[in-house]
Design an enzyme around this catalytic site. Structure first.
Site, mmCIF file in Angstrom:
data_model
loop_
_atom_site.group_PDB
_atom_site.id
_atom_site.type_symbol
_atom_site.label_atom_id
_atom_site.label_comp_id
_atom_site.label_asym_id
_atom_site.label_seq_id
_atom_site.Cartn_x
_atom_site.Cartn_y
_atom_site.Cartn_z
ATOM 1 N N ARG A 1 0.874 -1.196 0.000
ATOM 2 C CA ARG A 1 0.000 0.000 0.000
ATOM 3 C C ARG A 1 0.902 1.235 0.000
ATOM 4 N NH1 ARG A 1 -0.825 4.889 2.474
ATOM 5 N NH2 ARG A 1 -0.740 3.986 4.560
ATOM 6 N N HIS B 1 -6.815 -0.115 2.460
ATOM 7 C CA HIS B 1 -6.722 1.245 3.008
ATOM 8 C C HIS B 1 -7.539 2.174 2.135
ATOM 9 C CE1 HIS B 1 -4.395 5.062 3.669
ATOM 10 N NE2 HIS B 1 -4.330 4.595 4.900
ATOM 11 N N ARG C 1 -10.325 -0.021 11.331
ATOM 12 C CA ARG C 1 -9.416 0.932 11.958
ATOM 13 C C ARG C 1 -9.722 2.317 11.427
ATOM 14 N NH1 ARG C 1 -4.125 3.074 9.481
ATOM 15 N NH2 ARG C 1 -5.844 4.006 8.325
ATOM 16 N N HIS D 1 1.861 5.275 12.232
ATOM 17 C CA HIS D 1 2.370 5.302 10.855
ATOM 18 C C HIS D 1 3.319 6.493 10.774
ATOM 19 C CE1 HIS D 1 1.903 4.825 6.422
ATOM 20 N NE2 HIS D 1 2.081 6.136 6.410
ATOM 21 N N HIS E 1 39.213 -2.021 16.345
ATOM 22 C CA HIS E 1 37.947 -2.770 16.310
ATOM 23 C C HIS E 1 38.211 -4.233 15.994
ATOM 24 C CE1 HIS E 1 34.895 0.660 15.991
ATOM 25 N NE2 HIS E 1 36.075 1.230 16.206
HETATM 26 C C1 LIG Z 1 -1.301 9.975 3.241
HETATM 27 C C2 LIG Z 1 -1.752 8.857 2.327
HETATM 28 O O1 LIG Z 1 -0.928 8.164 1.819
HETATM 29 S S1 LIG Z 1 -3.370 8.559 2.163
HETATM 30 C C3 LIG Z 1 -3.554 7.266 0.976
HETATM 31 C C4 LIG Z 1 -3.219 7.691 -0.388
HETATM 32 N N1 LIG Z 1 -3.679 6.691 -1.284
HETATM 33 C C5 LIG Z 1 -4.188 6.968 -2.468
HETATM 34 O O2 LIG Z 1 -4.293 8.122 -2.874
HETATM 35 C C6 LIG Z 1 -4.659 5.773 -3.266
HETATM 36 C C7 LIG Z 1 -4.536 6.030 -4.748
HETATM 37 N N2 LIG Z 1 -5.438 7.097 -5.107
HETATM 38 C C8 LIG Z 1 -6.241 7.071 -6.207
HETATM 39 O O3 LIG Z 1 -6.232 6.118 -6.978
HETATM 40 C C9 LIG Z 1 -7.126 8.237 -6.403
HETATM 41 O O4 LIG Z 1 -6.605 9.358 -5.746
HETATM 42 C C10 LIG Z 1 -8.581 7.973 -5.898
HETATM 43 C C11 LIG Z 1 -9.210 6.849 -6.727
HETATM 44 C C12 LIG Z 1 -8.570 7.537 -4.424
HETATM 45 C C13 LIG Z 1 -9.423 9.225 -6.031
HETATM 46 O O5 LIG Z 1 -9.256 9.683 -7.323
HETATM 47 P P1 LIG Z 1 -10.087 10.965 -7.874
HETATM 48 O O6 LIG Z 1 -11.530 10.761 -7.583
HETATM 49 O O7 LIG Z 1 -9.691 11.138 -9.293
HETATM 50 O O8 LIG Z 1 -9.656 12.185 -6.944
HETATM 51 P P2 LIG Z 1 -8.244 12.845 -6.684
HETATM 52 O O9 LIG Z 1 -7.222 11.790 -6.455
HETATM 53 O O10 LIG Z 1 -7.914 13.843 -7.722
HETATM 54 O O11 LIG Z 1 -8.526 13.646 -5.336
HETATM 55 C C14 LIG Z 1 -8.802 12.986 -4.136
HETATM 56 C C15 LIG Z 1 -10.265 13.094 -3.786
HETATM 57 O O12 LIG Z 1 -10.506 12.395 -2.547
HETATM 58 C C16 LIG Z 1 -10.984 13.322 -1.561
HETATM 59 N N3 LIG Z 1 -10.426 12.858 -0.305
HETATM 60 C C17 LIG Z 1 -9.130 12.844 0.032
HETATM 61 N N4 LIG Z 1 -9.004 12.253 1.216
HETATM 62 C C18 LIG Z 1 -10.226 11.899 1.615
HETATM 63 C C19 LIG Z 1 -10.704 11.237 2.748
HETATM 64 N N5 LIG Z 1 -9.864 10.810 3.655
HETATM 65 N N6 LIG Z 1 -12.023 11.009 2.872
HETATM 66 C C20 LIG Z 1 -12.851 11.420 1.894
HETATM 67 N N7 LIG Z 1 -12.442 12.030 0.775
HETATM 68 C C21 LIG Z 1 -11.143 12.266 0.651
HETATM 69 C C22 LIG Z 1 -10.485 14.659 -2.038
HETATM 70 O O13 LIG Z 1 -11.255 15.685 -1.533
HETATM 71 C C23 LIG Z 1 -10.681 14.544 -3.538
HETATM 72 O O14 LIG Z 1 -12.058 14.685 -3.806
HETATM 73 P P3 LIG Z 1 -12.632 15.564 -5.054
HETATM 74 O O15 LIG Z 1 -12.827 14.596 -6.157
HETATM 75 O O16 LIG Z 1 -13.916 16.068 -4.521
HETATM 76 O O17 LIG Z 1 -11.642 16.616 -5.366
HETATM 77 O O1 LIG Z 2 -3.798 5.531 7.322
HETATM 78 C C1 LIG Z 2 -2.856 5.933 7.981
HETATM 79 O O2 LIG Z 2 -2.789 5.816 9.208
HETATM 80 C C2 LIG Z 2 -1.700 6.595 7.323
HETATM 81 C C3 LIG Z 2 -1.961 7.130 5.986
HETATM 82 C C4 LIG Z 2 -0.679 7.604 5.387
HETATM 83 O O3 LIG Z 2 -0.077 6.940 4.576
HETATM 84 C C5 LIG Z 2 -0.074 8.806 5.931
HETATM 85 O O4 LIG Z 2 -0.728 9.544 6.641
HETATM 86 O O5 LIG Z 2 1.112 9.024 5.641
HETATM 87 ZN ZN LIG Z 3 2.059 7.297 4.686
#
Ligand SMILES: CC(=O)SCCNC(=O)CCNC(=O)[C@H](O)C(C)(C)COP(=O)(O)OP(=O)(O)OC[C@H]1O[C@@H](n2cnc3c(N)ncnc32)[C@H](O)[C@@H]1OP(=O)(O)O
Ligand SMILES: O=C(O)CCC(=O)C(=O)O
Ligand SMILES: [Zn+2]
Length: 418
Positions: free
Chosen positions: A52, A112, A172, A233, A330
């Site tokens: 992830r 996640h 979680r 994390h 050493h």
């Molecule tokens: C800190 C971290 O690592 S968190 C985990 C990160 N993981 C990822 O991002 C997984 C891979 N992501 C993706 O494939 C894409 O971003 C998706 C499918 C999740 C969303 O894609 P899209 O719909 O095209 O949106 P995009 O990525 O541009 O923007 C994120 C969207 O999620 C929303 N969003 C972000 N975090 C959250 C959340 N925790 N809860 C709800 N909505 C959220 C944002 O507001 C944005 O919404 P919008 O469409 O209204 O602007």
């Molecule tokens: O889900 C979590 O606790 C961590 C998400 C993440 O990757 C981050 O905040 O850096």
């Molecule tokens: Zn992270």
């Protein structure tokens, strides 16, 4: 506390060797931490997030076969959980998640997702054992990511957690960017989700800004507020990810997120191997009872190959020189007793120690050991003489092992011809 009592292991009250935490006192560092009853340094679980967080590493592309190989290796290694990319990310991500759930691995499988009903439904449909929900709580993320205020976050959290629970799936809830969030807001939110029976809350140092002391303080405070498990994390932007993981466990965290080689967004998170190294020093029995440490090199090589990077030279345990001793002072002591300059034992990881002797920093004790390895016989005075010749040559240019062996062999030949 019970692990830290002074124990007496003698019989009939005679000639007892005093021990502490099962170790003779003379073998313990005077600075070894004295845990308290909330510390989990001897009782933690790993949430392995190579598939992830690791997929968020700039170089990462894992095809299905590679994901299955990595997940299987991690499960064999002994991690308690494997976290997978959101099934919402793409069609293939969803199919891979379903495929890994069907493997019947020993580790529990998590995915996640954002804290929304749409994401949660798709996650539960994949067949995972648990869903990790996340939503940013710092003002940065509330304003610039999802746009929700704390009330809306709490409402969404409660709705989604209750839904996941109703599906019979472990859940979680984590606040992204916890260390730049308002503490009162944060504790109120965690308390609310704890009350409705979330299995775990997650604390995230999303930007890698936290120090060990800050991690300790936040986790210890949270430990007094929620009764559920606490996951942590930790990003490594400022190099604190492993130290912060240890501080979190001391404060009472129960679950640590890792990835192999620490891969993740930017420069990544707490590395699995680094955490193992850290925990082996103070919690050896616990670590050895749960994880197959001799597999760490194979897993790191597999992931390094998949994301096309080299193992860093200074990687804990598997860095190419992690068990190489060079300077003469050493080398002498290591040859007498490896504990003099080693806190980790290479044999615990199926690796070897190496005493370097081909340099101007060598000493006669290291050369004597090499002479013996070569099956040659010299007096100590002769070994000292050949050591001086080696240093002379090493002052001119770097020496290879073969060069050094040649100096030793020709010196030995001269001795015989005399
Ligand atoms: C800190 C971290 O690592 S968190 C985990 C990160 N993981 C990822 O991002 C997984 C891979 N992501 C993706 O494939 C894409 O971003 C998706 C499918 C999740 C969303 O894609 P899209 O719909 O095209 O949106 P995009 O990525 O541009 O923007 C994120 C969207 O999620 C929303 N969003 C972000 N975090 C959250 C959340 N925790 N809860 C709800 N909505 C959220 C944002 O507001 C944005 O919404 P919008 O469409 O209204 O602007
Ligand atoms: O889900 C979590 O606790 C961590 C998400 C993440 O990757 C981050 O905040 O850096
Ligand atoms: Zn992270």
């Amino acid at each position: 506390m019970c692990g830290d009592r002074t124990e007496v292991n003698g019989t009939n009250g005679t000639t007892a060797t005093p021990t502490l935490g099962g170790k003779p006192l003379h073998q313990r560092s005077p600075y070894e931490s004295v845990g308290d009853f909330l510390s989990n340094v001897n009782n933690f679980k790993i949430i392995e997030s190579t598939l992830r967080e690791g997929e968020q590493f700039a170089n990462a592309f894992f095809d299905t076969e590679t994901k299955i190989k990595i997940a299987t290796a991690l499960s064999d290694f002994g991690v308690e959980y494997i976290e997978l990319t959101s099934p919402v990310a793409s069609q293939q991500s969803r199919e891979d998640c379903e495929a890994i759930c069907k493997l019947g691995l020993k580790s529990k499988i998590l995915t996640h997702v954002r804290c929304t009903m749409e994401d949660a439904k798709i996650a539960c449909d994949t067949g995972v054992d648990g869903v990790d929900l996340v939503i940013g709580t710092s003002s940065f993320l509330r304003e610039h990511s999802h746009g929700k205020d704390m009330l809306a976050i709490e409402k969404a959290a409660i709705e989604v957690i209750e839904y996941v629970k109703s599906r019979g799936v472990e859940v979680r809830f984590s606040s992204e960017d916890s260390f730049r969030s308002d503490l009162v807001d944060l504790l109120q939110l965690y308390r609310a989700v704890d009350r409705i029976g979330v299995n775990r809350v997650g604390v995230a140092d999303t930007v890698g800004c936290a120090t060990p002391r800050q991690v300790y303080d936040l986790v210890r405070t949270l430990r007094g507020v929620v009764s559920c498990d606490i996951e942590i994390h930790l990003h490594n932007d400022t190099g604190c990810a492993i130290a912060n993981a240890h501080a979190a466990l001391e404060a009472g965290a129960t679950h640590i997120d890792t990835s192999v080689l620490g891969i993740g967004e930017r420069n990544g998170i707490t590395s699995l191997g680094g955490l193992m190294a850290r925990m082996m020093v103070g919690s050896r029995e616990y670590v050895m009872s749960r994880y197959k440490l001799h597999k760490i090199k194979e897993i790191e090589d597999m992931v390094a190959d998949a994301v096309q990077i080299n193992i860093p030279f200074n990687n804990p345990i598997t860095g190419f020189c992690a068990f190489t001793h060079k300077a003469g002072i050493h080398a002498k002591a290591i040859l007498a007793n490896p504990s003099t300059y080693e806190i980790l034992k290479p044999e615990d990881y199926g690796l070897n120690r190496y005493v370097h002797f081909a340099s101007r920093l060598t000493g006669w004790n290291a050369i004597k050991s090499r002479v013996e390895q070569l099956g040659l016989s010299m007096t100590d005075a002769q070994v000292k003489e050949v050591t001086a010749k080696i240093k002379q040559m090493a002052d001119i240019r770097p020496l290879a092992i073969d060069d050094t062996d040649s100096i030793i062999r020709s010196f030995h030949l001269e001795l015989q011809q005399k």
